[in-house]
Scaffold this active site. Structure first.
Site, mmCIF file in Angstrom:
data_model
loop_
_atom_site.group_PDB
_atom_site.id
_atom_site.type_symbol
_atom_site.label_atom_id
_atom_site.label_comp_id
_atom_site.label_asym_id
_atom_site.label_seq_id
_atom_site.Cartn_x
_atom_site.Cartn_y
_atom_site.Cartn_z
ATOM 1 N N HIS A 52 0.853 -1.189 0.000
ATOM 2 C CA HIS A 52 0.000 0.000 0.000
ATOM 3 C C HIS A 52 0.889 1.240 0.000
ATOM 4 C CE1 HIS A 52 0.488 -0.721 4.470
ATOM 5 N NE2 HIS A 52 0.862 0.546 4.363
HETATM 6 P P1 TYD Z 1 -1.696 -2.418 7.656
HETATM 7 O O1 TYD Z 1 -1.142 -1.030 7.782
HETATM 8 O O2 TYD Z 1 -2.497 -2.741 6.439
HETATM 9 O O3 TYD Z 1 -0.475 -3.426 7.831
HETATM 10 P P2 TYD Z 1 0.298 -4.298 6.739
HETATM 11 O O4 TYD Z 1 0.364 -3.493 5.498
HETATM 12 O O5 TYD Z 1 1.633 -4.563 7.343
HETATM 13 O O6 TYD Z 1 -0.506 -5.547 6.622
HETATM 14 O O7 TYD Z 1 -2.540 -2.724 8.967
HETATM 15 C C1 TYD Z 1 -3.107 -4.011 9.209
HETATM 16 C C2 TYD Z 1 -4.375 -3.818 9.987
HETATM 17 O O8 TYD Z 1 -4.110 -3.201 11.240
HETATM 18 C C3 TYD Z 1 -5.404 -2.941 9.290
HETATM 19 O O9 TYD Z 1 -6.681 -3.496 9.522
HETATM 20 C C4 TYD Z 1 -5.316 -1.611 9.986
HETATM 21 C C5 TYD Z 1 -4.859 -1.989 11.369
HETATM 22 N N1 TYD Z 1 -3.995 -0.954 11.992
HETATM 23 C C6 TYD Z 1 -4.468 -0.220 13.067
HETATM 24 O O10 TYD Z 1 -5.623 -0.369 13.512
HETATM 25 N N2 TYD Z 1 -3.641 0.715 13.630
HETATM 26 C C7 TYD Z 1 -2.379 0.934 13.187
HETATM 27 O O11 TYD Z 1 -1.644 1.798 13.739
HETATM 28 C C8 TYD Z 1 -1.914 0.167 12.068
HETATM 29 C C9 TYD Z 1 -0.538 0.361 11.516
HETATM 30 C C10 TYD Z 1 -2.755 -0.778 11.508
#
Ligand code: TYD
Length: 136
Positions: A52
């Protein structure tokens, strides 16, 4: 800022015969006020995370333990960073597509972020990302 502004920052470290202490102060050692800290760990083998971009968020990623790769892409240029030291942080400007991969089993990826979590700041579709960087 562009992908050329992504860079590894040497973090201030005090080392003596008792071990090492590394510290980070927002707006000084990293180029933003730190508004959030989160960490990623226990990543199964061969799993990729990220995939992303963030519209405004700026981040610094630190390998607190173990190692992993961060692949950044601005729609034209790709840069790959291997992070494997707790005394270095990778500064990631906004509007870069990122993928995190090759996690070692003991990897802990600590992220310092410039803003609280906000889903509207994410671009999760690569074609939408390419469109957004071209119309900028
Ligand atoms: P995401 O940023 O998509 O992580 P990755 O790209 O490593 O898989 O986040 C994964 C999930 O966690 C998504 O549902 C959003 C949630 N999230 C939070 O609630 N708070 C945060 O600070 C972060 C980074 C993610």
């Amino acid at each position: 800022m562009t992908i050329a502004d992504s860079r590894v920052i040497e973090l201030s470290t005090i080392s003596d015969d008792r071990g090492k202490l590394t510290f980070v102060e927002g707006d000084d050692h990293v180029p933003f006020e730190i508004r959030r800290v989160y960490y990623i760990y226990d990543v199964p083998q061969a799993v990729k995370r990220g995939a992303h971009a963030h519209r405004a968020l700026r981040q610094v990623m630190i390998a607190m333990s173990g190692s992993f790769d961060v692949v950044l892409n601005d729609g034209k240029v790709q840069r790959r960073f291997n992070l494997d030291r707790p005394d270095r942080g990778l500064f990631i400007p906004s509007m870069l597509w990122r993928s995190l991969e090759n996690f070692s089993t003991d990897a802990i990826c600590c992220v310092l972020a410039s803003a609280p979590h906000q889903e509207s700041d994410y671009i999760r579709n690569y074609d939408d990302f390419l469109h957004a960087v071209r119309v900028r």
